[in-house]
Design an enzyme around this catalytic site. Structure first.
Site, PDB file in Angstrom:
ATOM      1  CG  ASP A  30      59.072  20.401  77.625  1.00 61.80           C
ATOM      2  OD1 ASP A  30      57.929  19.967  77.422  1.00 61.80           O
ATOM      3  OD2 ASP A  30      59.668  21.643  77.317  1.00 61.80           O
ATOM      4  CG  LEU A 149      44.557  13.003  76.223  1.00 62.31           C
ATOM      5  CD1 LEU A 149      44.420  14.273  76.723  1.00 62.31           C
ATOM      6  CD2 LEU A 149      45.928  12.431  76.934  1.00 62.31           C
ATOM      7  CE  LYS A 205      43.313  13.770  68.167  1.00 63.60           C
ATOM      8  NZ  LYS A 205      42.824  13.477  69.763  1.00 63.60           N
ATOM      9  N   GLY A 254      25.033  25.070  73.619  1.00 66.32           N
ATOM     10  CA  GLY A 254      26.028  26.172  74.623  1.00 66.32           C
ATOM     11  C   GLY A 254      26.610  27.222  73.958  1.00 66.32           C
ATOM     12  CB  CYS A 261      41.459  18.991  70.471  1.00 67.97           C
ATOM     13  SG  CYS A 261      42.656  18.699  71.814  1.00 67.97           S
TER      14      CYS A 261
HETATM   15  C1  UGA Z   1      38.763  16.556  72.986  1.00 68.44           C
HETATM   16  C2  UGA Z   1      38.143  15.224  72.619  1.00 68.44           C
HETATM   17  O1  UGA Z   1      36.923  15.037  73.340  1.00 68.44           O
HETATM   18  C3  UGA Z   1      39.070  14.135  72.787  1.00 68.44           C
HETATM   19  O2  UGA Z   1      38.536  12.933  72.654  1.00 68.44           O
HETATM   20  C4  UGA Z   1      40.229  14.454  72.057  1.00 68.44           C
HETATM   21  O3  UGA Z   1      41.416  13.362  72.425  1.00 68.44           O
HETATM   22  C5  UGA Z   1      40.928  15.691  72.454  1.00 68.44           C
HETATM   23  O4  UGA Z   1      39.749  16.938  72.106  1.00 68.44           O
HETATM   24  C6  UGA Z   1      42.109  15.798  71.620  1.00 68.44           C
HETATM   25  O5  UGA Z   1      42.119  15.908  70.527  1.00 68.44           O
HETATM   26  O6  UGA Z   1      43.307  16.122  72.283  1.00 68.44           O
HETATM   27  P1  UGA Z   1      38.827  18.253  74.870  1.00 68.44           P
HETATM   28  O7  UGA Z   1      39.161  19.282  73.952  1.00 68.44           O
HETATM   29  O8  UGA Z   1      39.665  18.244  76.114  1.00 68.44           O
HETATM   30  O9  UGA Z   1      38.912  16.913  74.335  1.00 68.44           O
HETATM   31  O10 UGA Z   1      37.544  18.451  75.535  1.00 68.44           O
HETATM   32  P2  UGA Z   1      35.957  18.068  75.285  1.00 68.44           P
HETATM   33  O11 UGA Z   1      35.427  17.427  76.415  1.00 68.44           O
HETATM   34  O12 UGA Z   1      35.792  17.359  73.938  1.00 68.44           O
HETATM   35  O13 UGA Z   1      35.225  19.449  74.870  1.00 68.44           O
HETATM   36  C7  UGA Z   1      35.539  20.487  73.836  1.00 68.44           C
HETATM   37  C8  UGA Z   1      34.628  21.341  73.728  1.00 68.44           C
HETATM   38  O14 UGA Z   1      33.564  21.052  73.428  1.00 68.44           O
HETATM   39  C9  UGA Z   1      34.439  22.292  75.112  1.00 68.44           C
HETATM   40  O15 UGA Z   1      34.354  23.838  75.107  1.00 68.44           O
HETATM   41  C10 UGA Z   1      33.081  21.857  75.602  1.00 68.44           C
HETATM   42  O16 UGA Z   1      32.448  22.907  76.312  1.00 68.44           O
HETATM   43  C11 UGA Z   1      32.377  21.754  74.209  1.00 68.44           C
HETATM   44  N1  UGA Z   1      31.352  20.661  74.346  1.00 68.44           N
HETATM   45  C12 UGA Z   1      31.466  19.388  74.788  1.00 68.44           C
HETATM   46  C13 UGA Z   1      29.957  21.358  74.093  1.00 68.44           C
HETATM   47  O17 UGA Z   1      29.662  22.494  73.926  1.00 68.44           O
HETATM   48  N2  UGA Z   1      29.097  20.423  74.253  1.00 68.44           N
HETATM   49  C14 UGA Z   1      29.118  18.979  74.430  1.00 68.44           C
HETATM   50  O18 UGA Z   1      28.076  18.326  74.281  1.00 68.44           O
HETATM   51  C15 UGA Z   1      30.153  18.653  74.822  1.00 68.44           C
END
Ligand code: UGA
Length: 427
Positions: A30, A149, A205, A254, A261
């Site tokens: 890094d 992830l 992806k 929500g 991401c």
């Molecule tokens: C997301 C993907 O879930 C991962 O598979 C992917 O690898 C990652 O992006 C990436 O590209 O690095 P992440 O951004 O950490 O992961 O979080 P999520 O759990 O997917 O949630 C993303 C957003 O969606 C959050 O703001 C969450 O509150 C919202 N969300 C999620 C909802 O509003 N409703 C849901 O049912 C699920």
């Protein structure tokens, strides 16, 4: 194997630790010296479950350095895990990827496999392979190996991944990658391993992330419509989820998706589709719906109350529970809008306060890690992140207040037992 990984953010560091866990020797590179010093002391620069413990458990196999020349020249395989942030036009900024590519071409002393883990537009692996090979006398083979992830469960999602996707155009690189990941394909991990061409891997992806984002925007739109027709989105999604073709994941309505991401990857794919003269209309709609959704709750609040000189308790700042990350968090837009209307804020979050202070600077915000103190003297509460501490609060503490819940934390049946006004999404 000896691995070098550039970038120690979520992707780079978690990948490094996972590879050290399956007995590879990993050097993390890094440019940020402070970060490197912290990690050398076994401290994780990011808040992520199990990460620090595993960094310490595998410390003999993990090295941290700013000396990329040393790291890349000694490696058998180099991973690129640097950020690909959004440009103003929505396209992906590949500057960091190119910087690392340049450093690789200057440093390597033998033929090499270079793996791109960062999320990059389709065709980027081809371009980077050409760029490095044009600038070195060695043969470099690029591999697309996207990560899946999610923050908050990053370590588990990497070790017990839903799948490992590897895109190659060359048998040598294909064999190296198979060997590298072999331990993860066996007990106790048993991760499915998919080998394909590079452009397909890059597309997996984007198509995966954008599908999940689309699912969220879809259900949010249905939730808004439920309010118009007198249906309850929680019951509707329960009824939908029993159909295995639909499934019950990512159907939580929500105040919109945030994070590093979904917002970035939907915009990048949409931008690419326009550049290829083949606009993805579903993704365009997904982005628009999410933009509006983020302020839906605030608009309901503003319709009912004059916010000037009112104090609003905001519960939850991070974009989702389990992380201190605030990138694209709905809390930012909502709190800025409330401040613009002349309100003061009592903000509660268990871990994201320090990061929030760096983004929104206002003497009208008071911060709390004690939720009781945060809500004690206010009439209006707004819930923006579904932390367990918020979901499990003794609801008596909300009595005589008005609660605007952007994450549908409580069942309507339960709420009936208490004496507070409750406004949520799609119910
Ligand atoms: C997301 C993907 O879930 C991962 O598979 C992917 O690898 C990652 O992006 C990436 O590209 O690095 P992440 O951004 O950490 O992961 O979080 P999520 O759990 O997917 O949630 C993303 C957003 O969606 C959050 O703001 C969450 O509150 C919202 N969300 C999620 C909802 O509003 N409703 C849901 O049912 C699920």
């Amino acid at each position: 194997m000896k691995i070098a990984i550039s970038g120690t953010g979520y992707v780079g560091l978690v990948t490094a630790v996972a590879l050290s866990q399956i007995k590879h020797n990993v050097t993390c590179v890094d440019i940020d010296e402070n970060k490197i010093k912290k990690m050398q002391q076994g401290i994780s620069p990011i808040y992520e479950k199990d990460l620090e413990e595993l960094m310490q458990e595998n410390k003999e196999r993990l090295t941290y350095t700013t000396d990329y020349k040393m790291a890349y020249s000694n490696a058998d395989v180099i991973f690129i895990g640097v950020g690909t942030p959004e440009k103003i036009d929505g396209s992906a900024n590949l500057d960091y990827v190119y910087t690392v590519a340049k450093q690789i071409s200057e440093s390597i002393t033998k033929d090499m496999v270079v793996v791109i883990k960062s999320t990059v537009p389709i065709g980027t692996n081809d371009e980077i392979e050409k760029y490095i090979n044009d600038n070195t006398k060695y043969n470099v083979y690029l591999v697309s190996n996207p990560e899946f992830l999610a923050q908050g469960s990053a370590m588990h999602d990497t070790l017990y991944a839903s799948r490992i996707v590897v895109g190659t155009e060359n048998d040598y690189a294909k064999d190296i990658m198979k060997k590298l990941y072999e331990p993860l394909t066996k007990e106790p991990y048993n991760v499915p391993y998919l080998s394909m061409n590079r452009r397909s891997a890059e597309m997996v992806k984007y198509a995966s992330n954008d599908f999940l984002a689309l699912k969220i925007s879809y259900i949010n739109e249905i939730a808004n419509f439920c309010e118009k027709v007198g249906a309850d989105i929680e019951l509707v999604t329960q009824g939908m989820g029993y159909d295995k073709r639909i499934g019950n994941n990512f159907l939580k309505a929500g105040i919109g998706y945030g994070g590093s991401c979904f917002p970035k990857d939907t915009k990048a794919l949409h931008w690419l589709s326009i550049a290829k003269d083949s606009e993805l209309k579903t993704i365009k709609a997904c982005i628009e719906v999410n933009k509006e959704q983020k302020l839906k709750l605030y608009k309901k609040l503003k319709e009912e109350y004059n916010l000037k000189n009112k104090t609003i308790a905001v519960l939850g700042l991070s974009f989702k529970p389990g992380t201190d990350d605030l990138r694209e968090a709905p809390s930012i837009d909502n709190i800025k809008a409330l401040l613009d209307d002349g309100a003061s804020i009592n903000a509660y979050d268990p871990v994201a306060i320090n990061n929030f202070k760096k983004i929104v600077d206002s003497n009208k915000i008071k911060y709390y890690t004690d939720m009781d103190a945060c809500i004690k003297d206010v009439d209006i509460v707004m819930i923006l992140t579904e932390w367990d501490s918020i979901k499990n609060i003794d609801l008596n503490k909300f009595n005589n207040k008005v609660v605007f819940d952007g994450r549908n934390c409580y069942s309507l049946e339960e709420i009936k037992k208490y004496s507070f006004k409750y406004i949520s999404i799609g119910r």
